[in-house]
Design an enzyme around this catalytic site. Structure first.
Site, PDB file in Angstrom:
ATOM      1  N   HIS A  16       0.828  -1.210   0.000  1.00  0.00           N
ATOM      2  CA  HIS A  16       0.000   0.000   0.000  1.00  0.00           C
ATOM      3  C   HIS A  16       0.863   1.261   0.000  1.00  0.00           C
ATOM      4  CE1 HIS A  16      -3.738  -2.342   1.568  1.00  0.00           C
ATOM      5  NE2 HIS A  16      -3.567  -2.470   0.274  1.00  0.00           N
ATOM      6  N   ASP A  32      -0.793   0.918  -9.202  1.00  0.00           N
ATOM      7  CA  ASP A  32      -2.143   0.440  -8.852  1.00  0.00           C
ATOM      8  C   ASP A  32      -3.014   1.683  -8.787  1.00  0.00           C
ATOM      9  OD1 ASP A  32      -4.456  -0.550  -7.694  1.00  0.00           O
ATOM     10  OD2 ASP A  32      -3.409  -1.754  -6.186  1.00  0.00           O
ATOM     11  N   ASP A  75     -10.166  -0.748 -10.628  1.00  0.00           N
ATOM     12  CA  ASP A  75      -9.015  -1.056  -9.764  1.00  0.00           C
ATOM     13  C   ASP A  75      -8.035  -1.878 -10.595  1.00  0.00           C
ATOM     14  OD1 ASP A  75      -7.319  -1.651  -7.697  1.00  0.00           O
ATOM     15  OD2 ASP A  75      -8.711  -2.940  -6.612  1.00  0.00           O
ATOM     16  N   HIS A 104     -10.988  -9.221  -4.645  1.00  0.00           N
ATOM     17  CA  HIS A 104     -12.066  -8.768  -3.752  1.00  0.00           C
ATOM     18  C   HIS A 104     -13.224  -8.316  -4.628  1.00  0.00           C
ATOM     19  CE1 HIS A 104     -10.662  -4.721  -4.908  1.00  0.00           C
ATOM     20  NE2 HIS A 104      -9.432  -5.192  -4.712  1.00  0.00           N
ATOM     21  N   HIS A 106     -13.088  -1.871  -2.370  1.00  0.00           N
ATOM     22  CA  HIS A 106     -13.266  -3.176  -1.714  1.00  0.00           C
ATOM     23  C   HIS A 106     -14.748  -3.232  -1.398  1.00  0.00           C
ATOM     24  CE1 HIS A 106      -8.797  -2.791  -0.411  1.00  0.00           C
ATOM     25  NE2 HIS A 106      -8.921  -3.219  -1.650  1.00  0.00           N
ATOM     26  N   TYR A 129       6.215 -10.454  -4.520  1.00  0.00           N
ATOM     27  CA  TYR A 129       6.937  -9.302  -3.986  1.00  0.00           C
ATOM     28  C   TYR A 129       8.202  -9.820  -3.324  1.00  0.00           C
ATOM     29  CZ  TYR A 129       2.107  -7.911  -4.573  1.00  0.00           C
ATOM     30  OH  TYR A 129       0.849  -7.715  -5.093  1.00  0.00           O
TER      31      TYR A 129
HETATM   32  N1  GLY Z   1      -6.140  -0.884  -5.001  1.00  0.00           N
HETATM   33  C1  GLY Z   1      -6.421  -1.634  -3.846  1.00  0.00           C
HETATM   34  C2  GLY Z   1      -6.471  -3.065  -4.134  1.00  0.00           C
HETATM   35  O1  GLY Z   1      -5.994  -3.493  -5.168  1.00  0.00           O
HETATM   36  O2  GLY Z   1      -7.024  -3.839  -3.418  1.00  0.00           O
HETATM   37 MN    MN Z   2      -7.727  -4.560  -5.816  1.00  0.00          MN
HETATM   38 MN    MN Z   3      -5.587  -2.307  -6.838  1.00  0.00          MN
END
Ligand code: GLY
Ligand code: MN
Ligand code: MN
Length: 443
Positions: A243, A260, A271, A354, A361, A393
């Site tokens: 994050h 992202d 997203d 998600h 989310h 990662y």
């Molecule tokens: N951008 C937040 C996620 O990918 O969950």
């Molecule tokens: Mn996401």
């Molecule tokens: Mn994301």
């Protein structure tokens, strides 16, 4: 987008919600409040998703009151009053008359009438549904209305006896998207894909992370959209911080950059994550990790089908990633046991996605009770929308050869479950290595 959401669409949603709660109930849905950022400067206002989904009403501080008792107005809206001076300084207000005329409220009132009107209209209601425990002030307000009615017991007035959470019921309705909602999500996906393409086109060694963030958000704004969440632009070591949001370091030759970022269109989010080499060419190690993540994503997307368990696509991604980590020498052992022991977790520490919708989310349970009452991952259904976002990662200091260090790769797409299989809404953002390298080379 040609399928504008009309007052009748919101009325249909409210009717559907009212039909799913107990008889003799009212539902409170508060709008978002304006929040101060510093001194007298506010954060940009963003409407509460539940409230917007049920009313389409854009202003802060309002309260929607839905009622399923026969003979009662089924939709009351309390909102800020018209106020010429406030409107000159801070912008237009709809006012109660506008709430009835433009937003199809059966009745609308100034906010300062809230206590009077509610204390009268809650008499005889059995159950109040509302977002229990989400806003302390609102919890207090609801208790105040109920207690005021209890004091009138000797006058034969019956106060509500049950306070219930609204979340589960409303979340289930928001989980399956309508065609109008899907068209907004596709639009957000298209704008976001354009933004990711632009970032690939302008990136070169020496570009700062914040410059790519600016390019992304320029494309969002140019298309009338905002961002759905703070953009993540992380180069090199920063690509391994899930994050990361500082976005303030230069992007170096030979490193990867992970972006992202997603747009929000009429309250609906995209997203997307893409990862690409700052100089336009993947190194051998970067290529190996990237191809592995991409293969895991391809396998996962294939599981996004009606009737598959929600967990199936995560399991598919984990299977491919673990096998690949063994093949590359990053893990040793027998693949099934490594999966069982979650040996992949040092390199892959999140789930593969998600729900996605008005909230990035989005709402909706991931596990549901089976016939015996045991909780299990829910089966996917038509028009559920979700992300598929495997990653690896490998940060500096990881327990592997140094040549792999500072390699963070995530590939994230937005997928709708349809009768004809997975619909990848974000497919305009390139993710094949040849496509990325060609775009970055100006082809
Ligand atoms: N951008 C937040 C996620 O990918 O969950
Ligand atoms: Mn996401
Ligand atoms: Mn994301």
């Amino acid at each position: 987008m040609n399928n504008k959401l009309l007052p009748v669409d919101y009325a249909e949603r409210r009717k559907c919600l009212l039909s799913q709660v107990a008889d003799n109930a009212v539902i409170f849905v508060p709008a978002a409040k304006e929040q101060l950022r510093n001194r007298d400067v506010g954060y940009p206002f963003r409407q509460n998703s539940d409230f917007r989904w049920l009313t389409g009403f854009p202003e802060p501080d309002a309260l929607a009151v839905l009622d399923n008792r026969p003979g009662q107005p089924s939709y009351r809206l309390f909102c800020r009053p018209k106020d010429l001076e406030q409107e000159i300084w801070h912008g237009r207000r709809c006012g109660p008359n506008g709430a009835v005329e433009q937003f199809a409220a059966d009745e609308a009132f100034d906010l300062d009438q809230l206590d009077d009107v509610l204390q009268k209209s809650l008499a005889g209601v059995d159950t109040i549904y509302y977002p229990l425990g989400q806003q302390h002030d609102f919890d207090q307000q609801v208790m105040g209305w109920v207690n005021a009615l209890k004091l009138k017991a000797r006058q034969g007035i019956k106060a509500p006896t049950q306070l219930r959470s609204l979340d589960g019921i409303l979340d289930e309705l928001r989980l399956r998207k309508s065609e109008a909602e899907l068209s907004r999500m596709r639009c957000a996906a298209e704008i976001s894909s354009l933004a990711h393409r632009r970032a690939m086109q302008v990136c070169q060694p020496g570009t700062n992370e914040y410059e790519l963030e600016a390019e992304l958000e320029y494309i969002f704004s140019k298309h009338g959209a905002g961002w759905a969440y703070s953009s993540i632009v992380g180069g090199g070591a920063n690509s391994c911080i899930l994050h990361y949001t500082e976005n303030n370091e230069p992007l170096n030759d030979g490193e990867l950059v992970l972006i992202d970022a997603g747009a929000e269109v009429e309250g609906y989010a995209a997203d997307i994550t893409r990862t690409f080499p700052v100089n336009g060419h993947f190194t051998g190690e970067q290529r190996a990790i990237y191809e592995l993540v991409l293969a895991s994503q391809t396998a996962a997307i294939q599981q996004v089908r009606i009737g598959e368990s929600y967990n199936a696509y995560h399991a598919a991604a984990v299977g491919v990633l673990t096998q690949g980590l063994v093949d590359l020498g990053l893990l040793t052992g027998e693949v099934d046991s490594l999966i069982e022991d979650e040996a992949f977790k040092p390199y892959y520490m999140h789930k593969t996605g998600h729900w996605l919708g008005m909230d990035v989310h989005d709402v909706g349970d991931y596990r549901v009770a089976d016939e015996q009452g045991a909780l299990d991952w829910r089966p996917l259904e038509t028009n559920m929308t979700l992300t598929v976002e495997p990653g690896l990662y490998i940060s500096a200091g990881s327990d592997c050869d140094e040549r792999w260090w500072n390699t963070g790769v995530r590939i994230e797409d937005d997928v709708c479950v349809t009768d004809s299989g997975p619909e990848v809404m974000t497919s305009d953002a390139p993710k094949e290595i040849t496509d990325i390298e060609a775009l970055m080379a100006g082809n």
